[in-house]
Design an enzyme around this catalytic site. Sequence first.
Site, mmCIF file in Angstrom:
data_model
loop_
_atom_site.group_PDB
_atom_site.id
_atom_site.type_symbol
_atom_site.label_atom_id
_atom_site.label_comp_id
_atom_site.label_asym_id
_atom_site.label_seq_id
_atom_site.Cartn_x
_atom_site.Cartn_y
_atom_site.Cartn_z
ATOM 1 N N SER A 42 -24.817 -35.032 3.896
ATOM 2 C CA SER A 42 -25.534 -34.179 2.951
ATOM 3 C C SER A 42 -25.837 -34.946 1.653
ATOM 4 C CB SER A 42 -24.718 -32.902 2.716
ATOM 5 O OG SER A 42 -25.522 -31.925 2.138
ATOM 6 N N ASP A 100 -27.958 -25.340 10.745
ATOM 7 C CA ASP A 100 -27.526 -25.698 9.389
ATOM 8 C C ASP A 100 -28.282 -24.819 8.389
ATOM 9 O OD1 ASP A 100 -27.357 -27.000 6.861
ATOM 10 O OD2 ASP A 100 -26.970 -28.920 7.852
ATOM 11 N N HIS A 142 -23.554 -26.974 9.067
ATOM 12 C CA HIS A 142 -23.458 -28.049 8.069
ATOM 13 C C HIS A 142 -22.001 -28.507 7.846
ATOM 14 C CE1 HIS A 142 -25.502 -30.329 4.962
ATOM 15 N NE2 HIS A 142 -24.638 -29.965 4.032
HETATM 16 N N1 LIG Z 1 -19.670 -24.232 -2.072
HETATM 17 C C1 LIG Z 1 -20.870 -24.045 -1.354
HETATM 18 C C2 LIG Z 1 -20.934 -24.903 -0.107
HETATM 19 C C3 LIG Z 1 -20.683 -26.334 -0.389
HETATM 20 C C4 LIG Z 1 -20.827 -27.190 0.850
HETATM 21 O O1 LIG Z 1 -21.241 -26.748 1.911
HETATM 22 N N2 LIG Z 1 -20.496 -28.451 0.685
HETATM 23 C C5 LIG Z 1 -20.604 -29.355 1.795
HETATM 24 C C6 LIG Z 1 -21.548 -30.449 1.427
HETATM 25 S S1 LIG Z 1 -23.122 -29.767 0.997
HETATM 26 C C7 LIG Z 1 -24.056 -31.108 0.537
HETATM 27 O O2 LIG Z 1 -23.760 -32.040 -0.061
HETATM 28 C C8 LIG Z 1 -19.232 -29.882 2.128
HETATM 29 O O3 LIG Z 1 -19.081 -30.963 2.650
HETATM 30 N N3 LIG Z 1 -18.217 -29.070 1.820
HETATM 31 C C9 LIG Z 1 -16.820 -29.450 1.971
HETATM 32 C C10 LIG Z 1 -16.146 -28.999 3.215
HETATM 33 O O4 LIG Z 1 -14.958 -29.346 3.370
HETATM 34 O O5 LIG Z 1 -16.773 -28.349 4.067
HETATM 35 C C11 LIG Z 1 -20.997 -22.623 -0.990
HETATM 36 O O6 LIG Z 1 -20.036 -21.944 -1.245
HETATM 37 O O7 LIG Z 1 -22.027 -22.261 -0.431
#
Ligand SMILES: N[C@@H](CCC(=O)N[C@@H](CSC=O)C(=O)NCC(=O)O)C(=O)O
Length: 278
Positions: free
Chosen positions: A147, A223, A256
């Site tokens: 991402s 996603d 995602h």
């Molecule tokens: N906090 C957000 C969602 C944040 C999210 O999905 N972060 C992804 C990367 S998104 C792009 O860079 C991620 O890797 N999160 C960490 C995990 O451990 O999954 C929301 O609440 O929507």
Amino acid sequence: METIAKAKSHGGVQGVYRHASETCKCDMTFALFLPPQAEQGPVPLLWYLSGLTCTHQNVMDKGEYRQLAAELGIAVICPDTSPRGDTIPDEPDNWQFGKGAGFYLDATEAPFAEHYRMYSYVTDELPRLIAAQFPIDMTRQAITGHSMGGHGALTIALKNPERFRSVSAFAPIVQPSTAGWSRPALEKYLGPDETAWRAYDATLLIEDGHRVAEILVDQGTADGFLDEGLRPWLLQEACDKSGIPLTLNMREGYDHSYFFISTFMGDHLRWHAERLKK
Ligand SMILES: N[C@@H](CCC(=O)N[C@@H](CSC=O)C(=O)NCC(=O)O)C(=O)O
């Protein structure tokens, strides 16, 4: 440099380390997995750049890379995604900006320019530290990310093709300068002149003549960020126009999350291992 944690895993060592960063002007933490082969001599290195809201820890806990990295003899480094600490400017209620959202760029705008220098940190300070402290063959490096980290991997590889033998990404933000969730961050970090943003935009870097030998991308069709934020078809168009071979795997039903990333982590490790051979 301070060792925060160290554990034997799959015959290798998963470590977490902290150091005072001159570049980010704060303490920075990173994770490094050394495969068992590192006991015999320098091993190749895969960089994994994480996404928004992550630290070094998310992929360490959920990425499932260690067993195969140990078999293949590849070290895996997982840096943090931004500077950290009480003195770092931030927008605590905004997960797309500030801490956890460094976008792998060098900010030029006050008050962010003093600390938000993740491009220089990942391409200069951290490689120097790694080369000095660990048995890594710095002539054999590869880079991947997820991402925001996929954006980081693509832009860093495009700007440093001599350093990285291979580049891949999981669900990368391929054109941050036109995506709704990244435009505000680029404006705050780099200012309103959008020509300065091109240096941190994979598709525009390709348009401006930057090249890598080939790219591997995996993207889930379920996603939630696909249409608004990620848009891999823009990378496909840029690669088609410029002649960069792109393998874009659209993975039916995957989202995602790290459930997606860990499913295809092995494919990416093997792909990089082929290109990191002596
Ligand atoms: N906090 C957000 C969602 C944040 C999210 O999905 N972060 C992804 C990367 S998104 C792009 O860079 C991620 O890797 N999160 C960490 C995990 O451990 O999954 C929301 O609440 O929507």
